[in-house]
Design a protein around this motif. Sequence first.
Motif, short mmCIF file in Angstrom:
data_model
loop_
_atom_site.label_atom_id
_atom_site.label_comp_id
_atom_site.label_asym_id
_atom_site.label_seq_id
_atom_site.Cartn_x
_atom_site.Cartn_y
_atom_site.Cartn_z
N GLN A 1 -15.59 100.07 67.43
CA GLN A 1 -14.75 100.70 68.44
C GLN A 1 -15.58 101.10 69.66
OE1 GLN A 1 -12.67 103.87 66.29
NE2 GLN A 1 -10.85 102.57 66.20
N TYR A 2 -14.85 101.22 70.81
CA TYR A 2 -15.52 101.56 72.07
C TYR A 2 -16.15 102.95 71.98
CZ TYR A 2 -16.33 102.78 76.93
OH TYR A 2 -16.92 103.18 78.11
N CYS A 3 -17.30 103.10 72.64
CA CYS A 3 -17.96 104.40 72.75
C CYS A 3 -18.85 104.38 73.98
CB CYS A 3 -18.79 104.71 71.50
SG CYS A 3 -20.13 103.51 71.24
N ASN A 4 -19.21 105.55 74.48
CA ASN A 4 -20.24 105.64 75.51
C ASN A 4 -21.17 106.82 75.25
OD1 ASN A 4 -18.68 107.82 76.36
ND2 ASN A 4 -17.77 106.71 78.07
N ALA A 5 -21.10 107.36 74.03
CA ALA A 5 -22.02 108.42 73.61
C ALA A 5 -22.13 108.38 72.09
CB ALA A 5 -21.53 109.79 74.08
N ASP A 6 -23.35 108.64 71.56
CA ASP A 6 -23.57 108.58 70.11
C ASP A 6 -22.67 109.55 69.35
OD1 ASP A 6 -25.69 106.65 70.20
OD2 ASP A 6 -27.03 108.24 70.89
N ALA A 7 -22.39 110.71 69.94
CA ALA A 7 -21.62 111.74 69.23
C ALA A 7 -20.20 111.30 68.93
CB ALA A 7 -21.61 113.03 70.05
N GLN A 8 -19.71 110.25 69.60
CA GLN A 8 -18.34 109.77 69.36
C GLN A 8 -18.24 108.97 68.07
OE1 GLN A 8 -17.82 107.63 73.00
NE2 GLN A 8 -18.06 109.48 74.24
N CYS A 9 -19.36 108.42 67.58
CA CYS A 9 -19.37 107.61 66.36
C CYS A 9 -19.56 108.50 65.13
CB CYS A 9 -20.49 106.58 66.42
SG CYS A 9 -20.40 105.46 67.84
N ILE A 10 -19.16 107.96 63.97
CA ILE A 10 -19.39 108.69 62.73
C ILE A 10 -20.89 108.86 62.57
CG2 ILE A 10 -19.15 108.58 60.22
CD1 ILE A 10 -16.60 107.04 60.61
N HIS A 11 -21.37 110.11 62.59
CA HIS A 11 -22.80 110.38 62.76
C HIS A 11 -23.68 109.77 61.69
CE1 HIS A 11 -21.90 112.96 66.05
NE2 HIS A 11 -21.19 113.80 65.33
N SER A 12 -23.31 109.87 60.44
CA SER A 12 -24.21 109.47 59.36
C SER A 12 -24.31 107.96 59.20
CB SER A 12 -23.76 110.09 58.04
OG SER A 12 -22.45 109.63 57.71
N LEU A 13 -23.44 107.22 59.84
CA LEU A 13 -23.39 105.78 59.62
C LEU A 13 -23.66 104.94 60.86
CD1 LEU A 13 -20.18 105.65 57.39
CD2 LEU A 13 -22.55 105.63 56.62
N LEU A 14 -23.20 105.40 62.03
CA LEU A 14 -23.18 104.55 63.21
C LEU A 14 -23.87 105.20 64.39
CD1 LEU A 14 -19.38 103.59 63.03
CD2 LEU A 14 -21.29 102.36 61.99
N PHE A 15 -24.24 104.34 65.36
CA PHE A 15 -24.73 104.82 66.65
C PHE A 15 -23.99 104.05 67.74
CE2 PHE A 15 -27.12 100.95 66.19
CZ PHE A 15 -27.38 100.51 67.48
N CYS A 16 -24.04 104.54 68.98
CA CYS A 16 -23.35 103.89 70.09
C CYS A 16 -24.33 103.01 70.85
CB CYS A 16 -22.75 104.93 71.04
SG CYS A 16 -21.79 104.20 72.39
N SER A 17 -24.05 101.71 70.84
CA SER A 17 -24.91 100.76 71.54
C SER A 17 -24.67 100.87 73.04
CB SER A 17 -24.61 99.33 71.08
OG SER A 17 -25.25 98.39 71.93
#
Length: 416
Positions: A265-281
């Motif tokens: 899914q779209y993101c523009n900040a790491d905090a928007q992703c599920i923290h323990s599993l994903l990061f925002c590219s």
Amino acid sequence: MRAHTSLFAALAVVAALATRSAFALATEQPSGDDVALSSWTCPERMPSTPNLVLNPSFETVDARSATQDKYFTEAAQWTPSFLSVNENRVGPGADDVRDGESAYDGEYFERFGTNEIISYTSEGAYTLLPGKKYILSFFARGTGGRNGVSFGPGMLLDARIDGSSLSSPVTSFPRGRPWTQYCVPGFIQGSVGAKTLSFRLQDQPGNIAIDLVALQEYYFPPVTPPEPPAKAPLGGTCTLPGDCKSNACNEGHCVANHGTALLGQYCNADAQCIHSLLFCSKRSFKCLPKRLPGSTCLRDAVCFSGKCDANGRCAPAPSKGDPGCYCSDDQHCKTGYCSKPASGHFGICKGKKPFGAACNRDAACMRGQCITQRCVPKAYLGESGDYCNNSNQCRTCRCTRQHKCSSKPRPRDLVA
């Protein structure tokens, strides 16, 4: 101008009405003795309902007069009391066009002068329904007579129902006014009983031209409010949080709420992703899986361990690296030993070495230290049989020439 026994000229609009419907006067009526035609103003908003007047712009010629001189032709549905130089359907080919006259709508208009009557008869059936209100409008302008006479004091124009005025008569209309739309003051309402609606015109020598006569129901359909714009999905452009389905807007784009964006899914900040599993590219602006130790990285958030080392690789969390795992520092490994080439910056976690094993630093040795590239006991901790290369490494202070700590002294075998 032809003479007439009366000082009045009437433009009569006779409407054939349904048996149970006709015209009635609206309750609010203006008053006054001296009224300019400019006061017969139309509402700011005019209806778009159908015009009930047939041939409102005099474009269709009456079949009975079609073969006559164009100057004296009659418009269909409009019947003059008699034909004269002042009372006629004016348009292309007429030989009495004055002052650069031209029609407002289409090619023809009707000119009226003193002592003349023209009646309108509807050949179609239309009904003015009780409980509904109607508005009568027309375009008019003053024109000069053959001698340049203009309207002024003495003019009188009013609208009537069965001879009763609908409003205060018009008593002033100067020559030279351009085509202007006028409305009879007050609304006409449907009622029971047959009635006749007419205009009455009286003036000193001069003429008035009319065009586009309209009788319309004064009704405006309710306006359906437009559907609100669809809210934007993740990644859509936004100005306010309310523009987004997620109700969250960041840097001009719709984003997921804190810690809820899923893989891809779209993101523009790491905090928007599920923290323990994903990061925002920052390259694809998508939530991607965090990377394992040894993977390339530019920042800590890319790595499961939360640590991107100086080599640009994800390092294990402190004391979490299993044997065989990437490491760049001894503290990364569960064993406390990161095996890497002497000139290298990273290696893999390995178990610590026993006494006597080759080594290049103390951390490689299980319980001792690295001396002369061998793991040996620390001072006076070597037990019988442990590898040694100096007697002070053994509890008994006895290290044999075979590099073993011994409990029995053999002076000739001791290593100094």
